[in-house]
Design an enzyme around this catalytic site. Structure first.
Site, PDB file in Angstrom:
ATOM      1  N   GLY A   1       0.832  -1.198   0.000  1.00  0.00           N
ATOM      2  CA  GLY A   1       0.000   0.000   0.000  1.00  0.00           C
ATOM      3  C   GLY A   1       0.860   1.239   0.000  1.00  0.00           C
ATOM      4  CB  ALA A   2       2.227   3.505   1.618  1.00  0.00           C
TER       5      ALA A   2
ATOM      6  CD  GLU B   1       7.893   1.591   6.935  1.00  0.00           C
ATOM      7  OE1 GLU B   1       8.376   0.704   7.647  1.00  0.00           O
ATOM      8  OE2 GLU B   1       7.052   1.348   6.040  1.00  0.00           O
ATOM      9  CG  ASN B   2      10.881   4.694   1.414  1.00  0.00           C
ATOM     10  OD1 ASN B   2      11.421   3.627   1.653  1.00  0.00           O
ATOM     11  ND2 ASN B   2       9.967   4.837   0.469  1.00  0.00           N
TER      12      ASN B   2
ATOM     13  CD  GLU C   1       3.130   3.681   5.062  1.00  0.00           C
ATOM     14  OE1 GLU C   1       4.324   3.540   5.403  1.00  0.00           O
ATOM     15  OE2 GLU C   1       2.331   2.723   4.975  1.00  0.00           O
TER      16      GLU C   1
END
Length: 828
Positions: A255-256, A258-259, A290
């Protein structure tokens, strides 16, 4: 390629301190490969042997402290190093390959305008596909990136990035990061930039999606700023990075991600077509999820992958809770959708043979391959539920105090479960260690059932507890009014196991709902009177969160063989037509369509099940003729399309470009209708090609692939199968689209021969293309429609093959357990 073991990581962490990476990437060398040079400064605490990891096409050179190393010494993904005590510097120059599977440096060609984009996804071990590194989460370092990109491109990284001469972009030094958090996103992005709290903020997407991002930019930015401010009210530590960019990237597997400073999202969150308020809320929750990672995961990072739940459970809980607090003017109660949809993911995972504790024993995660298997409904939904229960038991004030102690003690470092529990314990007198042992180190789902004894106006409410965990729950006591509505008489907080029963006065409640408010993680059952009231009066319960709890109980009862699938559909027909909460309607219809109609009812009863779903959808359409609830109407239209058994009505919608009374057909609805017509044999390649001409976007390409695979034609099935399993040309998204079209219950005889072929084909695919594609094959290309004992036996025999990669084995174990459950439900 060797996977990293926990013991190897511990040994290397004892030997090395890693200080700084200088990574130089050249993205101008062609469409297949790119240049990568990394220089690492580090200290060896003692003389010893170790290794640096990389997965290049070619290792051109490796220079350690000015002395060349032999590139031929590279063994799989490891270059051995013999080190003297003291300071060292190594430079490795390589050619790397772009991926099309969402791993490493993914490259995407936009069919709409021919523009190319690249981005990194370096989770677990995939940094080695982009640059050389000491690749483990507890060897944090400062990163400086330089990227040479084609003219007209913008380069985004974890920190503020500036363009210099000749298309060379350089980033400011980062804070200490784990290797898997490094991120580069490069291409001709459409960007919207702003500033908040003195920091640069940005949102980015590919150019062809620019009008759609522009349309939603105000909402995305408002959610981002509101959540950012809310986290600063909760956390003592300020946001730890120098900028906050959010890039919506193509063909993203998760989904995404978290960089730090550059969160990447799947670009389906840039909505091209109409969506419901619940879907917009989901996007907001992912934004908040995130962002929570910027503190829990990025500022303080796990030491080894057994503690991945600390990242994901915390972010999941904070995502739902923070949107609820910060964006209440935009969205309904997020915990409703969590309770009726997301939480079920945890319950399902926790009842399979592959279940594991929220916090598994470190010995159960001996290497990175096994760690990858723990990204599931337990680490996310069950873990978030456990944290919600912890807040109910501990109190939010003490919970946040413990979290802030954790951040202060471990910022820019690494921490373990033991550290986390110790820091919570420092903020309370409660025995958090005992709570953690019983909640985080155990598996399975407890069951809570109310029991009322007494007579006249004196009652005692006890809770029968099948399980071992302590629970703090609210018991909702409801009376039936003369008009049939249910009214809350009282809400009583109680601990399970109980010290003594709850004493009640007055008439016997018509309905007792344990876990009213959904504060704990447990299956809920009813006493006999309450079950009758709940099933007959579900839509008369005043609070939507309570209704979500009851719907979830009904779902569990179906899966456990205690409520017939046909009765569940009748329950939906009786109550969904009056439901006002969109998240409940969407969650119940999704389960009814995808599980009940397609798997739980016998094949002969499936037409009747689909007819019931169409009846519900038509009732919802009638309710929404005034245009007051477009999300509910859109949900009804989608259900009518997906449940159609004859083509006439939906074909006329496609011809006319609209549903009578709305909505007009946007690309998503057009492809949805065409896919269903393909299943029904009511369209052909000519119509699919014409629709693709109308919508030549990446989403259109996926829609066409799904439609072609769904055609009830032997040649179409053979072509789809060959594309999935006999070549490696399909990207991760085109593979998924093809797989979603291939298996259809209506075409059981046509695809029967492929059921047996699936297992060796998926195993070979996983061996060739790696864990991401293996997971996609197990998730989307599995013949889930084939609910019969022969299919189950065939799959179980294949599990005896111990050569398949762990990602595929895990998916097959889960799929076959779900298949066995479907058979039990049918028999019950």
């Amino acid at each position: 390629m060797s996977v990293l073991t926990r013991d190897e990581a511990q040994t290397r962490a004892q030997l090395l301190d890693v200080h700084h990476y200088r990574v130089d990437l050249d993205l101008t060398t062609g469409d297949e490969t790119f240049g990568s040079t990394s220089t690492i400064r580090f200290t060896a605490r003692a003389a010893g042997d170790t290794f640096v990891e990389l997965k290049p096409v070619t290792l051109h050179s490796a220079v350690l402290d000015g002395q060349p190393l032999d590139p031929a010494a590279l063994d799989g993904n490891r270059l051995p190093l013999s080190l003297a005590e003291g300071e060292h510097e190594i430079t490795l120059t390589t050619t790397m390959r772009y991926s099309h599977t969402g791993e490493g440096m993914h490259r995407f060609l936009d069919p709409t305008d021919g523009a190319s984009y690249t981005y990194t996804q370096l989770f677990m071990e995939d940094v080695q596909r982009v640059f050389a590194a000491f690749d483990q989460p507890d060897l944090k370092a400062v990163f400086e990136l330089a990227v040479t990109a084609p003219e007209g491109w913008t380069v985004l990284t974890n920190s503020v990035t500036e363009r210099g001469a000749d298309g060379r972009w350089t980033s400011a030094p980062t804070q200490p990061l784990s290797t898997y958090f490094v991120c580069v996103a490069a291409g001709p992005w459409h960007s919207i930039r702003t500033e908040h709290a003195g920091l640069p903020f940005g949102i980015h997407c590919r150019r062809s999606l620019a009008p759609h991002l522009d349309a939603d930019a105000d909402e995305i930015i408002a959610v981002t700023k509101a959540c950012f401010d809310r986290f600063h009210e909760k956390f003592d530590e300020p946001y730890p990075f120098d900028s906050y960019d959010q890039a919506f990237v193509p063909e993203f597997n998760a989904g995404a991600m978290e960089n730090p400073g550059l969160v990447t999202f799947r670009d389906e969150f840039v909505f091209r077509s109409a969506v419901t308020a619940t879907e917009r809320m989901t996007r907001a929750m992912v934004i908040a999820h995130e962002m929570a990672h910027m503190w829990f995961g990025d500022l303080v990072t796990l030491r080894w992958w057994d503690d991945i739940w600390l990242n994901e459970s915390f972010a999941e809980y904070m995502g739902y809770q923070t949107v609820n607090e910060a964006c209440s003017d935009l969205f309904a109660d997020t915990w409703i959708d969590f309770g009726v949809s997301r939480k079920a993911w945890g319950y399902d995972a926790d009842q399979r043979p592959s279940t594991h504790p929220v916090a598994p024993d470190p010995q159960a995660v001996p290497d990175t391959a096994s760690a990858l298997l723990n990204f599931d409904g337990i680490s996310y939904a069950k873990g978030a539920s456990a944290l919600r229960q912890l807040v109910a038991w501990l109190g939010e004030e003490d919970f946040l105090a413990g979290i802030n102690i954790h951040f202060k003690r471990h910022k820019f470092g690494n921490a373990t479960l033991a550290d986390f529990i110790d820091n919570l314990a420092a903020a309370t007198d409660r025995d958090v260690h005992a709570w953690a042992e019983r909640w985080l180190r155990t598996t399975g789902v407890d069951t809570l059932t109310p029991r009322l004894t007494g007579e006249a106006n004196r009652w005692e409410l006890s809770v029968d507890h099948d399980g071992s965990r302590p629970h703090r729950v609210r018991a909702g006591l409801y009376d039936r009014r003369p008009d049939g509505e249910l009214a809350l008489r009282d809400s009583v907080l109680t601990d399970v196991p109980q010290r003594e029963p709850i004493h009640l006065t007055g008439p016997r409640p018509a309905l007792v709902v344990l876990n009213d408010g959904d504060l704990t993680y447990a299956k809920l059952r009813f006493d006999e009177v309450s079950e009758e009231t709940a099933l007959r009066g579900l839509s008369r319960i005043p609070d939507p969160l309570t209704r979500a709890v009851v719907w979830n109980s009904a779902r569990d009862m179906v899966r456990d063989g205690e409520l017939a699938p046909a009765d569940y559909l009748e329950l939906a027909l009786a109550h969904l037509t009056e439901e006002t909460e969109l998240g409940i309607v969407q969650g119940v219809l999704a389960f009814a369509r995808q599980q009940v109609a397609d798997r739980y009812v016998p094949a002969g009863q499936r037409p009747a099940a689909l007819a019931t779903l169409r009846e519900i959808a038509r009732a919802l359409l009638r309710r929404t003729e005034d245009g007051e609830d477009p999300g509910l109407r859109l949900t009804a239209v989608r259900t009518l399309v997906d449940s159609a058994t004859t083509p006439d009505q939906i074909a006329s919608w496609l011809d006319e470009g609209t549903v009578h009374g709305g909505p007009e057909l946007d690309p998503e609805l057009r492809w949805r209708i065409l896919a269903r017509l393909a299943v029904l044999g009511a369209t052909d390649e000519t119509a699919i090609a014409a629709e693709l001409d109308r919508d030549p976007s990446a989403t259109g390409q996926e829609g066409a692939a799904r439609c072609r695979a769904a055609l009830p034609d032997p040649d179409a099935k053979a072509a789809a199968w060959a594309a999935m399993f006999d070549s490696d040309d399909l990207s991760n998204y085109l593979f998924t689209a093809t797989a979603l079209g291939f298996w259809q219950p209506e075409q059981a005889d046509l695809v029967q021969e492929y059921v047996e072929r699936f297992y060796p084909a998926a195993t070979a695919l996983g061996d060739r293309r790696g864990p991401a594609m293996a997971e996609a094959a197990g998730r989307y290309a599995f013949p889930a429609y084939a609910v019969d004992a022969d299919a189950l036996a065939r799959g179980e025999r294949h599990l005896a093959d111990d050569t398949m990669i762990p990602a595929l084995r895990r998916k097959l174990v889960d799929q076959l357990d779900d298949l066995a459950r479907a058979l039990r439900v049918r028999e019950a």
